[in-house]
Enzyme design. Structure first.
Site, PDB file in Angstrom:
ATOM      1  N   ARG A 116     -10.934  -7.733  20.657  1.00  0.00           N
ATOM      2  CA  ARG A 116     -11.340  -6.395  21.009  1.00  0.00           C
ATOM      3  C   ARG A 116     -12.757  -5.807  20.078  1.00  0.00           C
ATOM      4  O   ARG A 116     -13.027  -6.634  19.162  1.00  0.00           O
ATOM      5  CB  ARG A 116     -10.276  -5.100  20.429  1.00  0.00           C
ATOM      6  N   ASP A 165     -16.108  -2.695  19.553  1.00  0.00           N
ATOM      7  CA  ASP A 165     -15.732  -1.874  19.861  1.00  0.00           C
ATOM      8  C   ASP A 165     -17.557  -1.238  20.246  1.00  0.00           C
ATOM      9  O   ASP A 165     -17.851  -2.000  20.982  1.00  0.00           O
ATOM     10  CB  ASP A 165     -16.692  -1.523  18.004  1.00  0.00           C
ATOM     11  N   TYR A 221     -19.170 -15.077  16.925  1.00  0.00           N
ATOM     12  CA  TYR A 221     -19.570 -13.678  17.075  1.00  0.00           C
ATOM     13  C   TYR A 221     -21.342 -14.263  16.862  1.00  0.00           C
ATOM     14  O   TYR A 221     -21.242 -14.965  15.944  1.00  0.00           O
ATOM     15  CB  TYR A 221     -19.563 -12.362  16.164  1.00  0.00           C
ATOM     16  N   ARG A 276     -20.709  -6.327  11.257  1.00  0.00           N
ATOM     17  CA  ARG A 276     -21.506  -5.137  10.936  1.00  0.00           C
ATOM     18  C   ARG A 276     -22.000  -5.111   9.592  1.00  0.00           C
ATOM     19  O   ARG A 276     -23.235  -5.025   9.418  1.00  0.00           O
ATOM     20  CB  ARG A 276     -21.596  -4.456  11.475  1.00  0.00           C
TER      21      ARG A 276
END
Length: 274
Positions: free
Chosen positions: A52, A54, A112, A199
Site C-alpha cells: 500500500r 500513502d 521503491y 521518506r
C-alpha cells in the site's frame, strides 16, 4: 469456476489519499481500480496489492490480484479496464495466476525509488512527481551513509509514530544512491517496509548530502531507535513503488524499472532472498 488474475498497475498518486479505499468521498487508487474492474467483470471486485502507498505516493509497477469467475482476455483486463479509469491510473499488464498466489504474502521483496530533483529552480513539469531541492547534494556522502542501512536492523528511528507494524525489524537487501543528470535517485529493496520508512531515509540522506549533518549521523540515527532523533520526513512527491519480486513459478508480468522519465540504467541482477 473462480480463478485469480494478476495485474501490474501504474499510477500518479498526486490526487489520491493513498492506495487504500477509504470512506465515501475520499479518493483512492484502489476504489477507482475496483470500480473499473467491476464493469469489465460484471460483478463486484476486490483487489489486494503488493504494498500500500500513502497519500501523494506513486507507482510504476504496483502488483495486485483479484478473483473472478468470468472468462476475459488479457486485453480486456488491460485496455478494457483502462477505458473506465481516470488518466492517472493505468493497468499495464495482466495475466492469469495460480490459486496459491497472493500479491502481498507471496512477495519476496518490494522495491521503491525516491527521486530528488536538484536545481536552482522548482520544476513546473513534474512538480508533483519529484522532490525538489535547491541545495547541491553530495551524492557520494549520501551513498556512503545509505550503506549503513543494509542488512537486518531495528528501524524504529525511521518508522512513523502511527506505524501499526508488529515489529520495527526489517531487512534492507539493496540501497543504492545514484545521480542521473539533475535527478538523484534513492533505490531501495527490502523484504518489507515500515510506514514512512523510505521518506525518513530520504530526510536523513538529504541532510547529509547538503552538508548539514556528517555521514556518521546515519548510523547514530539508526542506533538511537528513536523517531525523534531521525530528522524530517521527506515529501511523498518523489516516492515510487517500482517493483515486487515473486518466485518465478508464478510468472508475474515484469515491467521496465520506472518511473519512465528516468534514463535507463543497466543494473546488476539481484538475487531473490531465500
Amino acid at each position: 469456476m473462480t480463478k485469480k488474475v494478476v495485474l501490474v498497475v501504474e499510477y500518479n498518486g498526486s490526487e489520491y489519499k493513498g492506495w487504500q479505499a477509504q470512506k465515501f468521498g475520499v479518493p483512492s487508487v484502489q476504489e477507482n481500480l475496483e470500480k473499473a474492474l467491476a464493469i469489465i467483470a460484471n460483478h463486484p471486485v476486490k483487489v489486494v496489492c503488493a504494498g500500500r502507498t500513502d497519500s501523494g505516493v506513486h507507482a510504476s509497477a504496483q502488483v495486485v490480484h483479484f478473483e473472478t469467475d468470468v472468462e476475459r482476455s488479457e486485453r480486456a483486463w488491460t485496455i478494457g479496464v483502462n477505458t473506465y479509469l481516470p488518466t492517472d491510473i493505468t493497468v499495464v499488464a495482466a495475466s492469469s495466476v495460480s490459486d496459491d498466489f497472493h500479491a502481498r504474502f507471496s512477495a519476496l521483496s518490494r522495491r521503491y525509488r525516491y527521486v530528488i530533483y536538484s536545481s536552482a529552480f522548482c520544476p513546473a513539469i513534474l512538480a508533483k512527481g519529484v522532490t525538489w531541492t535547491y541545495k547541491t547534494l553530495d551524492v557520494a556522502a549520501m551513498e556512503a551513509a545509505a550503506k549503513v542501512f543494509l542488512g537486518t536492523h531495528d528501524f524504529s528511528s525511521f518508522r512513523a509514530i502511527g506505524c501499526q507494524a508488529n515489529t520495527p525489524i526489517r531487512t534492507i537487501l539493496n540501497f543504492d544512491v545514484q545521480q542521473l543528470g539533475q535527478y538523484i535517485v534513492l533505490d531501495v529493496r527490502a523484504n518489507a517496509f515500515l510506514h514512512h520508512m523510505i521518506r525518513n531515509f530520504a530526510g536523513v540522506l538529504m541532510s547529509i548530502g547538503a552538508g548539514e549533518k556528517p555521514v556518521s549521523w546515519a548510523k547514530q540515527t539508526l542506533e538511537a531507535k528513536d523517531r525523534t532523533k531521525g530528522g524530517i520526513t521527506a515529501p511523498p512527491t518523489g516516492l515510487y513503488f517500482v517493483d515486487a519480486q515473486y518466485p518465478d513459478v508464478f510468472n508475474v508480468p515484469k515491467r521496465p524499472l520506472g518511473p519512465h522519465f528516468l534514463p535507463y540504467v543497466d543494473e546488476p541482477v539481484y538475487e531473490l532472498p531465500s
